[in-house]
Write an enzyme that holds these catalytic residues in place. Sequence first.
Site, mmCIF file in Angstrom:
data_model
loop_
_atom_site.group_PDB
_atom_site.id
_atom_site.type_symbol
_atom_site.label_atom_id
_atom_site.label_comp_id
_atom_site.label_asym_id
_atom_site.label_seq_id
_atom_site.Cartn_x
_atom_site.Cartn_y
_atom_site.Cartn_z
ATOM 1 N N GLU A 107 37.836 40.972 30.879
ATOM 2 C CA GLU A 107 37.233 40.605 32.216
ATOM 3 C C GLU A 107 37.440 42.675 33.726
ATOM 4 O OE1 GLU A 107 36.750 37.508 35.082
ATOM 5 O OE2 GLU A 107 36.924 36.259 33.553
ATOM 6 N N TYR A 155 41.622 42.376 38.405
ATOM 7 C CA TYR A 155 40.135 43.362 39.560
ATOM 8 C C TYR A 155 41.161 43.520 41.360
ATOM 9 C CZ TYR A 155 37.298 40.402 38.174
ATOM 10 O OH TYR A 155 35.980 39.816 36.812
ATOM 11 N N GLU A 202 42.483 32.306 32.886
ATOM 12 C CA GLU A 202 43.142 32.367 34.390
ATOM 13 C C GLU A 202 43.702 31.208 34.470
ATOM 14 O OE1 GLU A 202 40.896 33.811 37.586
ATOM 15 O OE2 GLU A 202 40.501 36.303 36.292
ATOM 16 N N HIS A 220 36.557 27.947 30.752
ATOM 17 C CA HIS A 220 36.477 28.416 31.702
ATOM 18 C C HIS A 220 36.349 27.909 33.215
ATOM 19 C CE1 HIS A 220 35.456 33.246 33.007
ATOM 20 N NE2 HIS A 220 35.644 31.994 33.547
ATOM 21 N N ARG A 260 31.680 38.063 25.774
ATOM 22 C CA ARG A 260 32.754 37.510 25.943
ATOM 23 C C ARG A 260 31.697 36.126 27.131
ATOM 24 N NH1 ARG A 260 36.647 36.484 30.516
ATOM 25 N NH2 ARG A 260 37.374 34.646 30.295
ATOM 26 N N ASN A 291 42.213 40.524 33.426
ATOM 27 C CA ASN A 291 41.010 40.443 33.758
ATOM 28 C C ASN A 291 41.815 40.903 34.929
ATOM 29 O OD1 ASN A 291 39.809 38.576 31.492
ATOM 30 N ND2 ASN A 291 40.041 36.274 33.696
HETATM 31 C C1 GCO Z 1 37.628 34.266 37.486
HETATM 32 C C2 GCO Z 1 36.522 34.218 36.736
HETATM 33 C C3 GCO Z 1 35.202 34.265 36.360
HETATM 34 C C4 GCO Z 1 34.878 35.062 38.306
HETATM 35 C C5 GCO Z 1 35.058 36.865 38.334
HETATM 36 C C6 GCO Z 1 35.193 37.694 39.640
HETATM 37 O O1 GCO Z 1 38.824 34.815 36.965
HETATM 38 O O2 GCO Z 1 36.596 33.205 38.933
HETATM 39 O O3 GCO Z 1 36.538 34.750 34.988
HETATM 40 O O4 GCO Z 1 34.866 33.902 36.456
HETATM 41 O O5 GCO Z 1 34.375 35.332 38.561
HETATM 42 O O6 GCO Z 1 36.364 36.951 37.751
HETATM 43 O O7 GCO Z 1 35.208 36.624 40.329
#
Ligand code: GCO
Length: 491
Positions: free
Chosen positions: A397, A336, A208, A163, A119, A334
């Site tokens: 992600e 985290y 995002e 992006h 990606r 994505n």
């Molecule tokens: C975001 C982006 C990535 C980041 C990753 C870590 O979510 O900010 O998609 O470019 O680098 O998520 O923060």
Amino acid sequence: MSRWNSFNRREFLSTAFGAAASFSIVPPGRRLLGELLHPQSKFAPLQFPEEFIWGAATASYQIEGAWAEDGKGESIWDRFSHTPGKVKGAATGDVACDSYHRYKEDVALLKALNLTSYRFSISWPRIQATGSGDPNSKGLDYYKRLADALLEAKIRPLCTLYHWDLPQKLEERGGWPNRDLVARFTDYVDITVRALGDRISHWCIFNEPWVFTFLGYARGIHAPSRKNFAECMRATHVVNIAQGQAFRAIKAINSKLQVGTAFSMAHCQPATSSDADRQAADRAHALGNVWFVHPALHGEYPKAFPGDNPLDLMGVKSGDMELCRAPLDFLGINYYRRQLVSAIPPGAGEDATGVHNFDAHDGPLTDFAWEIWPDGFHDLLMRIAHEYKTTPLEITENGCSYLDCPDEHGSIPDERRVQFMRGYLHGLGRALLHGANVRAYHHWSLLDNFEWAEGYAQRFGLTYVDFRTQKRTIKDSGHWYAKLASTGSLT
Ligand code: GCO
């Protein structure tokens, strides 16, 4: 104090943790990662389906460099990083990982990692320097070469069209709060997919959308650095229309192309079991997770405010919701972190949602001080799989920042990243067993790279980059991931 400070993930470290928190410094009472995710203790081995896709992700501004080469125009991120005080250490993406010149080396890395999907994103101002007009053939050629190298290595290109690197000239004409951006963006998408659609079959329209509208237009800590909640909400509506129009533009070129978006999502957990906190957590989910999913799949905004959604403020006109509708072929996620959410009395601006959300810190923290809580990943996936039943999911992600460096032998022993991946992939594996239709996982990131307002102070890569020499070295976690990618077996 922002009610949405959990989205302020890049600012967080600079204020709370001046330097990397070493993992060995664990506040009393906090469990060690090894205890939570001990190699032998916690998980039964898991076999992923043979057709499951293993990949890695990057983004143009974070890795390409060559910021003013071959006719590329200035982006809002060039302007932002060139403005003193905006990025930690005065870092810029001028050179970054120099992937514009070293893409073949990077494709070889993907190959060495046994990955079958990459990606990456296209820089709009490489294709149209000022955001409109004739395409720059040198820019298109670069992405053709990259796609060809991937196909030759039998790696699926998964290309993100936006992006975050908006042409600066379009920001000067009002940026995303300006409805004209819909036509500009659709034109760029049409040009790009016409040129590359023979090679690239899978597309993400945006990366995002909530993060770039909110951090860029409401919080001002990302480009273009504005601080106005109303503008942010207007931008979200323009982006939703642009998503629908871009979807139709791509399908008109070739209806077989697979089109989705990479959405940022967090597991939103009520801080207490009170009804008020539960409702606040649902509103946080609506705005932070599915504000750009629901209009596409159902033609309406999810309920994110205690009263009615502020459609007038957002500039919603009659007929708009039909434009937002787009039966996306897949949802990119994505993921985290999880967030705890409590209710507050609704106010103006960001407080209008009546939501206070904050990072949970019950689990161990990465070097970026993000909590590790793999169950949140499982729970979020189950929720999305339940709410949007028929649409396939791809993890676009997931990853962590650890600052491990080469040891005296030149290898990078980053066991903490291995444990992170074991935990999250186990959460994903359990979601698969529980019926979630997830077909791919992309680790963020292939390479250590430019981490937005954090500059180079964070390292998310499976590959270590020495930014003085551009030498790439696969970390131990990369070797571990390569084995998983070839066997599908998570032990
Ligand atoms: C975001 C982006 C990535 C980041 C990753 C870590 O979510 O900010 O998609 O470019 O680098 O998520 O923060």
